[in-house]
Scaffold this motif. Structure first.
Motif, PDB file in Angstrom:
ATOM      1  N   ALA A 130       0.867  -1.168   0.000  1.00 58.46           N
ATOM      2  CA  ALA A 130       0.000   0.000   0.000  1.00 58.46           C
ATOM      3  C   ALA A 130       0.910   1.225   0.000  1.00 58.46           C
ATOM      4  CB  ALA A 130      -0.891   0.013   1.236  1.00 58.46           C
ATOM      5  N   VAL A 131       0.459   2.276  -0.639  1.00 55.97           N
ATOM      6  CA  VAL A 131       1.249   3.506  -0.685  1.00 55.97           C
ATOM      7  C   VAL A 131       0.392   4.657  -0.185  1.00 55.97           C
ATOM      8  CG1 VAL A 131       2.475   5.147  -2.147  1.00 55.97           C
ATOM      9  CG2 VAL A 131       2.722   2.685  -2.541  1.00 55.97           C
ATOM     10  N   GLY A 132       0.938   5.357   0.767  1.00 55.93           N
ATOM     11  CA  GLY A 132       0.259   6.523   1.314  1.00 55.93           C
ATOM     12  C   GLY A 132       0.986   7.794   0.956  1.00 55.93           C
ATOM     13  N   TRP A 133       0.229   8.863   0.909  1.00 60.93           N
ATOM     14  CA  TRP A 133       0.807  10.200   0.732  1.00 60.93           C
ATOM     15  C   TRP A 133       0.600  11.003   2.020  1.00 60.93           C
ATOM     16  CZ3 TRP A 133       3.852  11.961  -3.065  1.00 60.93           C
ATOM     17  CH2 TRP A 133       3.870  11.266  -4.282  1.00 60.93           C
ATOM     18  N   PHE A 134       1.649  11.632   2.451  1.00 61.92           N
ATOM     19  CA  PHE A 134       1.627  12.511   3.613  1.00 61.92           C
ATOM     20  C   PHE A 134       2.103  13.888   3.173  1.00 61.92           C
ATOM     21  CE2 PHE A 134       1.195   9.730   7.410  1.00 61.92           C
ATOM     22  CZ  PHE A 134       1.172   8.507   6.764  1.00 61.92           C
ATOM     23  N   ARG A 135       1.823  14.878   3.986  1.00 60.45           N
ATOM     24  CA  ARG A 135       2.379  16.198   3.746  1.00 60.45           C
ATOM     25  C   ARG A 135       2.701  16.860   5.069  1.00 60.45           C
ATOM     26  NH1 ARG A 135      -2.963  19.353   1.298  1.00 60.45           N
ATOM     27  NH2 ARG A 135      -4.197  19.416   3.243  1.00 60.45           N
ATOM     28  N   GLN A 136       3.662  17.754   5.024  1.00 58.15           N
ATOM     29  CA  GLN A 136       4.058  18.487   6.218  1.00 58.15           C
ATOM     30  C   GLN A 136       4.297  19.940   5.850  1.00 58.15           C
ATOM     31  OE1 GLN A 136       7.382  16.858   8.413  1.00 58.15           O
ATOM     32  NE2 GLN A 136       6.704  17.881  10.281  1.00 58.15           N
ATOM     33  N   ALA A 137       3.473  20.789   6.417  1.00 61.67           N
ATOM     34  CA  ALA A 137       3.608  22.229   6.220  1.00 61.67           C
ATOM     35  C   ALA A 137       4.529  22.788   7.296  1.00 61.67           C
ATOM     36  CB  ALA A 137       2.238  22.894   6.285  1.00 61.67           C
ATOM     37  N   PRO A 138       5.149  23.939   7.049  1.00 63.04           N
ATOM     38  CA  PRO A 138       6.044  24.527   8.049  1.00 63.04           C
ATOM     39  C   PRO A 138       5.350  24.715   9.386  1.00 63.04           C
ATOM     40  CG  PRO A 138       6.256  25.661   5.958  1.00 63.04           C
ATOM     41  CD  PRO A 138       5.102  24.719   5.813  1.00 63.04           C
ATOM     42  N   GLY A 139       5.991  24.228  10.435  1.00 60.00           N
ATOM     43  CA  GLY A 139       5.454  24.396  11.770  1.00 60.00           C
ATOM     44  C   GLY A 139       4.317  23.468  12.135  1.00 60.00           C
ATOM     45  N   LYS A 140       3.996  22.528  11.232  1.00 58.46           N
ATOM     46  CA  LYS A 140       2.880  21.613  11.494  1.00 58.46           C
ATOM     47  C   LYS A 140       3.364  20.167  11.483  1.00 58.46           C
ATOM     48  CE  LYS A 140      -0.818  24.557   9.738  1.00 58.46           C
ATOM     49  NZ  LYS A 140      -2.021  24.617   8.855  1.00 58.46           N
ATOM     50  N   GLU A 141       2.553  19.294  12.036  1.00 60.97           N
ATOM     51  CA  GLU A 141       2.878  17.871  12.041  1.00 60.97           C
ATOM     52  C   GLU A 141       2.615  17.255  10.675  1.00 60.97           C
ATOM     53  OE1 GLU A 141       1.953  16.836  16.754  1.00 60.97           O
ATOM     54  OE2 GLU A 141       0.806  15.884  15.153  1.00 60.97           O
ATOM     55  N   ARG A 142       3.306  16.150  10.427  1.00 65.25           N
ATOM     56  CA  ARG A 142       3.085  15.421   9.191  1.00 65.25           C
ATOM     57  C   ARG A 142       1.669  14.854   9.188  1.00 65.25           C
ATOM     58  NH1 ARG A 142       7.832  11.688   6.837  1.00 65.25           N
ATOM     59  NH2 ARG A 142       8.850  13.675   7.323  1.00 65.25           N
ATOM     60  N   GLU A 143       0.989  15.004   8.071  1.00 62.14           N
ATOM     61  CA  GLU A 143      -0.424  14.662   7.952  1.00 62.14           C
ATOM     62  C   GLU A 143      -0.617  13.635   6.845  1.00 62.14           C
ATOM     63  OE1 GLU A 143      -4.562  17.037   6.715  1.00 62.14           O
ATOM     64  OE2 GLU A 143      -2.609  17.819   6.129  1.00 62.14           O
ATOM     65  N   GLY A 144      -1.272  12.522   7.158  1.00 60.24           N
ATOM     66  CA  GLY A 144      -1.621  11.546   6.145  1.00 60.24           C
ATOM     67  C   GLY A 144      -2.831  12.017   5.368  1.00 60.24           C
ATOM     68  N   ILE A 145      -2.730  12.040   4.022  1.00 58.15           N
ATOM     69  CA  ILE A 145      -3.822  12.596   3.237  1.00 58.15           C
ATOM     70  C   ILE A 145      -4.487  11.600   2.300  1.00 58.15           C
ATOM     71  CG2 ILE A 145      -2.956  14.960   3.384  1.00 58.15           C
ATOM     72  CD1 ILE A 145      -1.898  14.610   0.507  1.00 58.15           C
ATOM     73  N   SER A 146      -3.797  10.539   1.932  1.00 58.97           N
ATOM     74  CA  SER A 146      -4.402   9.585   1.004  1.00 58.97           C
ATOM     75  C   SER A 146      -3.615   8.286   1.026  1.00 58.97           C
ATOM     76  CB  SER A 146      -4.411  10.155  -0.418  1.00 58.97           C
ATOM     77  OG  SER A 146      -5.095   9.299  -1.310  1.00 58.97           O
ATOM     78  N   CYS A 147      -4.280   7.239   0.570  1.00 62.03           N
ATOM     79  CA  CYS A 147      -3.630   5.932   0.529  1.00 62.03           C
ATOM     80  C   CYS A 147      -4.327   5.074  -0.521  1.00 62.03           C
ATOM     81  CB  CYS A 147      -3.712   5.272   1.893  1.00 62.03           C
ATOM     82  SG  CYS A 147      -2.890   3.667   2.019  1.00 62.03           S
ATOM     83  N   ILE A 148      -3.538   4.209  -1.157  1.00 56.82           N
ATOM     84  CA  ILE A 148      -4.087   3.219  -2.076  1.00 56.82           C
ATOM     85  C   ILE A 148      -3.572   1.856  -1.639  1.00 56.82           C
ATOM     86  CG2 ILE A 148      -2.217   3.553  -3.766  1.00 56.82           C
ATOM     87  CD1 ILE A 148      -4.379   3.072  -5.960  1.00 56.82           C
ATOM     88  N   SER A 149      -4.468   0.881  -1.571  1.00 59.27           N
ATOM     89  CA  SER A 149      -4.092  -0.445  -1.103  1.00 59.27           C
ATOM     90  C   SER A 149      -3.153  -1.127  -2.090  1.00 59.27           C
ATOM     91  CB  SER A 149      -5.339  -1.297  -0.902  1.00 59.27           C
ATOM     92  OG  SER A 149      -6.005  -1.486  -2.140  1.00 59.27           O
ATOM     93  N   HIS A 150      -2.528  -2.199  -1.644  1.00 57.22           N
ATOM     94  CA  HIS A 150      -1.561  -2.861  -2.513  1.00 57.22           C
ATOM     95  C   HIS A 150      -2.231  -3.415  -3.761  1.00 57.22           C
ATOM     96  CE1 HIS A 150      -2.535  -7.155  -1.682  1.00 57.22           C
ATOM     97  NE2 HIS A 150      -2.939  -6.686  -0.525  1.00 57.22           N
TER      98      HIS A 150
END
Length: 126
Positions: free
Chosen positions: A33-53
């Motif tokens: 499975a592959v997930g996408w995360f993002r991290q903005a300045p001063g913020k925690e890393r956030e999981g935003i999407s995922c696709i199963s294997h």
């Protein structure tokens, strides 16, 4: 060894689009499975999407639902994140991560993932 490489980031204006790619150059991503995360300045890393294997299941966090689309092309060992209608609040470093035999059940939990890419910057101006 899985080595993930993100690409496709850049600078766009409000309402623009970008397509991010997450490629594994050495081995297949078929079993991950592959997930996408993002991290903005001063913020925690956030999981935003995922696709199963298998590619049968996709999930999105509310803030990107309807604007972002995750997909995979196993023949190219690549997962994509198509981002449309971009907003300044989407500005962040975007990371992909791989979870062996994952089904995205806890896709926002970074500890679920076994491998990470180095990140790619996305900047959206108003």
């Amino acid at each position: 060894q899985v080595q993930l490489v993100e690409s496709g980031g850049g600078s766009v204006q409000f309402g623009g689009s970008l397509r991010l790619s997450c490629a594994n150059s050495q081995y297949t991503l078929d079993y991950y499975a592959v997930g996408w995360f993002r991290q903005a300045p001063g913020k925690e890393r956030e999981g935003i999407s995922c696709i199963s294997h298998s590619g049968d299941s996709t999930v999105y966090t509310d803030s990107v639902k309807g604007r972002f689309t995750i997909s995979r092309d196993n023949s190219k060992n690549t997962v994509y994140l198509q981002m449309n209608s971009l907003k300044p609040e989407d500005t962040a470093v975007y990371y992909c991560a791989a979870d062996l035999f994952g089904e995205c059940g806890h896709y926002t939990d970074a500890s679920e993932y076994d491998y990470w890419g180095q990140g790619t910057q996305v900047t959206v101006s108003s």
